[in-house]
Design an enzyme around this catalytic site. Sequence first.
Site, PDB file in Angstrom:
ATOM      1  N   ARG A 191     -16.025  11.661   7.189  1.00 44.40           N
ATOM      2  CA  ARG A 191     -14.488  12.775   7.779  1.00 44.40           C
ATOM      3  C   ARG A 191     -14.193  14.058   5.919  1.00 44.40           C
ATOM      4  O   ARG A 191     -14.304  14.512   6.601  1.00 44.40           O
ATOM      5  CB  ARG A 191     -13.468  11.394   8.009  1.00 44.40           C
ATOM      6  CG  ARG A 191     -13.083  11.039   9.107  1.00 44.40           C
ATOM      7  CD  ARG A 191     -12.524   9.963   8.823  1.00 44.40           C
ATOM      8  NE  ARG A 191     -11.442  10.150   8.806  1.00 44.40           N
ATOM      9  CZ  ARG A 191      -9.823   9.813   8.111  1.00 44.40           C
ATOM     10  NH1 ARG A 191     -10.586   8.045   7.926  1.00 44.40           N
ATOM     11  NH2 ARG A 191      -8.601   9.828   8.249  1.00 44.40           N
ATOM     12  N   ASP A 195     -15.366   1.608   7.776  1.00 43.85           N
ATOM     13  CA  ASP A 195     -14.701   2.895   7.342  1.00 43.85           C
ATOM     14  C   ASP A 195     -15.137   3.581   6.048  1.00 43.85           C
ATOM     15  O   ASP A 195     -14.804   4.574   5.800  1.00 43.85           O
ATOM     16  CB  ASP A 195     -13.440   1.862   6.416  1.00 43.85           C
ATOM     17  CG  ASP A 195     -12.506   2.869   5.647  1.00 43.85           C
ATOM     18  OD1 ASP A 195     -12.143   3.798   6.621  1.00 43.85           O
ATOM     19  OD2 ASP A 195     -12.366   2.635   4.789  1.00 43.85           O
ATOM     20  N   SER A 237      -7.995   3.594   9.018  1.00 38.73           N
ATOM     21  CA  SER A 237      -8.751   3.655   8.012  1.00 38.73           C
ATOM     22  C   SER A 237      -8.164   2.495   6.082  1.00 38.73           C
ATOM     23  O   SER A 237      -8.085   1.730   6.743  1.00 38.73           O
ATOM     24  CB  SER A 237      -9.077   4.816   7.439  1.00 38.73           C
ATOM     25  OG  SER A 237      -9.798   4.667   5.788  1.00 38.73           O
ATOM     26  N   HIS A 258       1.109  -1.414   0.295  1.00 39.19           N
ATOM     27  CA  HIS A 258      -0.068  -0.004  -0.054  1.00 39.19           C
ATOM     28  C   HIS A 258       0.464   1.715  -0.230  1.00 39.19           C
ATOM     29  O   HIS A 258       1.783   1.597   0.703  1.00 39.19           O
ATOM     30  CB  HIS A 258      -0.968  -0.026   1.153  1.00 39.19           C
ATOM     31  CG  HIS A 258      -1.793   1.274   1.488  1.00 39.19           C
ATOM     32  ND1 HIS A 258      -2.872   1.752   0.750  1.00 39.19           N
ATOM     33  CD2 HIS A 258      -1.624   2.168   2.395  1.00 39.19           C
ATOM     34  CE1 HIS A 258      -3.824   3.031   0.735  1.00 39.19           C
ATOM     35  NE2 HIS A 258      -3.024   3.421   1.464  1.00 39.19           N
ATOM     36  N   LYS A 267      -8.603  -1.498   5.520  1.00 38.21           N
ATOM     37  CA  LYS A 267      -8.925  -2.192   4.454  1.00 38.21           C
ATOM     38  C   LYS A 267      -8.161  -3.575   4.442  1.00 38.21           C
ATOM     39  O   LYS A 267      -8.444  -4.476   2.982  1.00 38.21           O
ATOM     40  CB  LYS A 267      -9.156  -1.502   3.032  1.00 38.21           C
ATOM     41  CG  LYS A 267     -10.835  -0.020   3.607  1.00 38.21           C
ATOM     42  CD  LYS A 267     -10.362   1.052   2.806  1.00 38.21           C
ATOM     43  CE  LYS A 267      -9.726   1.479   3.206  1.00 38.21           C
ATOM     44  NZ  LYS A 267      -9.716   3.177   2.604  1.00 38.21           N
TER      45      LYS A 267
END
Lengths: 434, 434
Positions: A168, A161, A183, A82, A187
């Site tokens: 948000r 999320d 968050s 990620h 995931k």
Amino acid sequence: MNVAELILKKRDGFALVGSEIAFLISGYTAGRIPDYQMAAFCMAVFHRGMNAEETLFLTRAMLESGSVLDFSSLPGLKLDKHSTGGVGDKTSLVIAPLVAAAGAYVPMISGRGLGFTGGTLDKLETIPGFEVQLPLSRFRAVVEQVGCAMIGQTDEIAPADRKLYALRDVTATVESIPLICASIMSKKLAEGLDGLVLDVKTGAGAFMPSLQQASDLAQSLVDIGNGLGTQTVALITDMNQPLGRAVGNALEVQEAIQTLKGSGPQDVALLCEKLSARMLSLDVTATEFNRARTSIAEAIGSGRALEKFAQMVEAQGGDPRVIDNPALLPRAALQEVIESKSEGFVLGVNARAVGRASMALGAGRERVDASIDPSVGILLNKKIGDHVEKGEPLCTVFYNQAARLESVRSQLLEAFVINANRVEPPPLIKGVVE
Amino acid sequence: MNVAELILKKRDGFALVGSEIAFLISGYTAGRIPDYQMAAFCMAVFHRGMNAEETLFLTRAMLESGSVLDFSSLPGLKLDKHSTGGVGDKTSLVIAPLVAAAGAYVPMISGRGLGFTGGTLDKLETIPGFEVQLPLSRFRAVVEQVGCAMIGQTDEIAPADRKLYALRDVTATVESIPLICASIMSKKLAEGLDGLVLDVKTGAGAFMPSLQQASDLAQSLVDIGNGLGTQTVALITDMNQPLGRAVGNALEVQEAIQTLKGSGPQDVALLCEKLSARMLSLDVTATEFNRARTSIAEAIGSGRALEKFAQMVEAQGGDPRVIDNPALLPRAALQEVIESKSEGFVLGVNARAVGRASMALGAGRERVDASIDPSVGILLNKKIGDHVEKGEPLCTVFYNQAARLESVRSQLLEAFVINANRVEPPPLIKGVVE
């Protein structure tokens, strides 16, 4: 438990315990706790922060709000990467097939994100027919068959999320480190991974400009991953200048394909190799890391990584002919070359300025519900360390709306800093957090 | 304007301009801005505060969200008083008829509030038949006819405040000075006043325990009043021990009636006189203040103030016979005398502890939707400076639920601090802010 009292506790700077955080997240996901209380809570977290333990509990609560995938029946490591996002970062498109070609499984669930270009999903969608919203059963089948698949977040994965992020986004509570960490990790950890490598960007074009901020973010993410049982490592990498030469959705897909063919820009190729080798050698020695690098190089050199990419594209409904025919990708109607006004060496290519120019062309989105133009973008002819003659092209703008060109031209001219003296390109990898 | 950007601006500590605040408040009142965005904004204000100018604009926007009364056709000053609240504060019940008897008009719109006892409205409602929810036309008629009327907030007055207060109550954003100031002043200034006197409490039983905090709050309230064109003065008064001897709704009504008859406790009588005289001489000299004190004393001495009270009670549907027959007020089923365990002088009667005991008996409410028991409360037999023998009554508890008595008894015993040496009663008025 009383929701207002929990908000007050955080508002006044006290740490919540795990059961309190679980109560808030499960209640919010189920609709028992209204948006207005969660919005006040998020703003309190923005101002007061969360300690490592709270952030871990928050991530766990969000993770447990939905399904956690189970790929344990597959023979091999389940790995993912990620990135915290930057300008020109198309490494996911390269790494997923590359790591799959090396024998592991990459079940990658990505976001669209807000930013200077679209996210990984937007880039994939420039391939005609490519579907990113597969049901989980289909996702699982592609992972099993091809070794990698790339889809968007589904309703089953971390629904807390999804709901929280939408809230948000409209309550100015996005930029909170614990909320961001929870968050991201809720995931990723839902993918049922053996290991996760994070690419935390630092520099002008990154969410965390300073190295210290990036290191803190990396440490927080790594602690959550390891704390919740998934081996996690972060590389801190340079985002002062854009990664590679292509900025823009379809342009980046072309560059990713070039990289899979072994002819991508040096920085993209190097970063993909390092991240992939880390993924394959997470819990092992330096010798293993070098062995992993070799198998990564082989996956590219043999064409197997490119083949995996083609298989994934086909399995997800896309047209694999784009690999040899870039004309099948969306193309902008107009092009403009930006020429250097002076001679010298490139000292800097401000990633943020290039990102803003990309956004102005329509390649990115400022709001979650905005649409993007897949064809527009910028190709950089020069990067840090390159020599440039006066009048030589610095970059090429691919655009559809002439009205936007003038401001983009001046933004890009300012992004390039030209210096009389020779300049060394900056190191790409700035640190490792594990 | 973009709501999320305004939240972000405040979140990051910047001041909003008047048009931005007006946009938020009018949008919220009209339902265009959702609760969740306003909740995040309130939490940002809690953490970042608002400067004097922002607070003024906020008050104006909330004031202008509804009707502003116009009593300009009435011949005489339109005046009101507001207290920040304390334990045993029943001065409103005395002051409204007192100032009306002295020739001015008092159109008093009160709240119920959260606290150790009910608010002014709860106290008035202990009078059989007394209606506090009059329509504005009826309110106006009573003010015109009697000189004073006391009602609850209506839908027409500062609807933004009603909506915002309900939101703040459930999002832990009540305790914010600018939000408190705007809430108080938007309602008071909607009464169409010539002058307003504020009674800002300080000490153990006050919202603002320290003198400095109370002075800051007073200055903020006074600046808003004067800034929006209503002459405003604040007295800072002692709330270390309860005011008067009665704590509890019906008990306080009895004490207010005693005070109107000229036989109330000395501190209640003195504070009512000072506040009333200030109201009548807001923009004038010390000589005028002394003349106002004389007319206040005459209003009590002549029985005209009591008569005004009777007229107001009758005009608002209440039974004026309570004035001479306290047995018509709700009475608790049980009584218990708390006796002193030692001999000496009373050094302190902790107002907060007495307030908590009152709350435990059921006299106050912790949540806006809670109900109160009008009959319960505490009568203080001793106050600071009084001599007390061992075994002599310190106070009497009026209660209905025996289960609550034990904890109340120990709270009250601890509230009284007995000292061997003689003690002077503390000064009641600690400062004036104008």
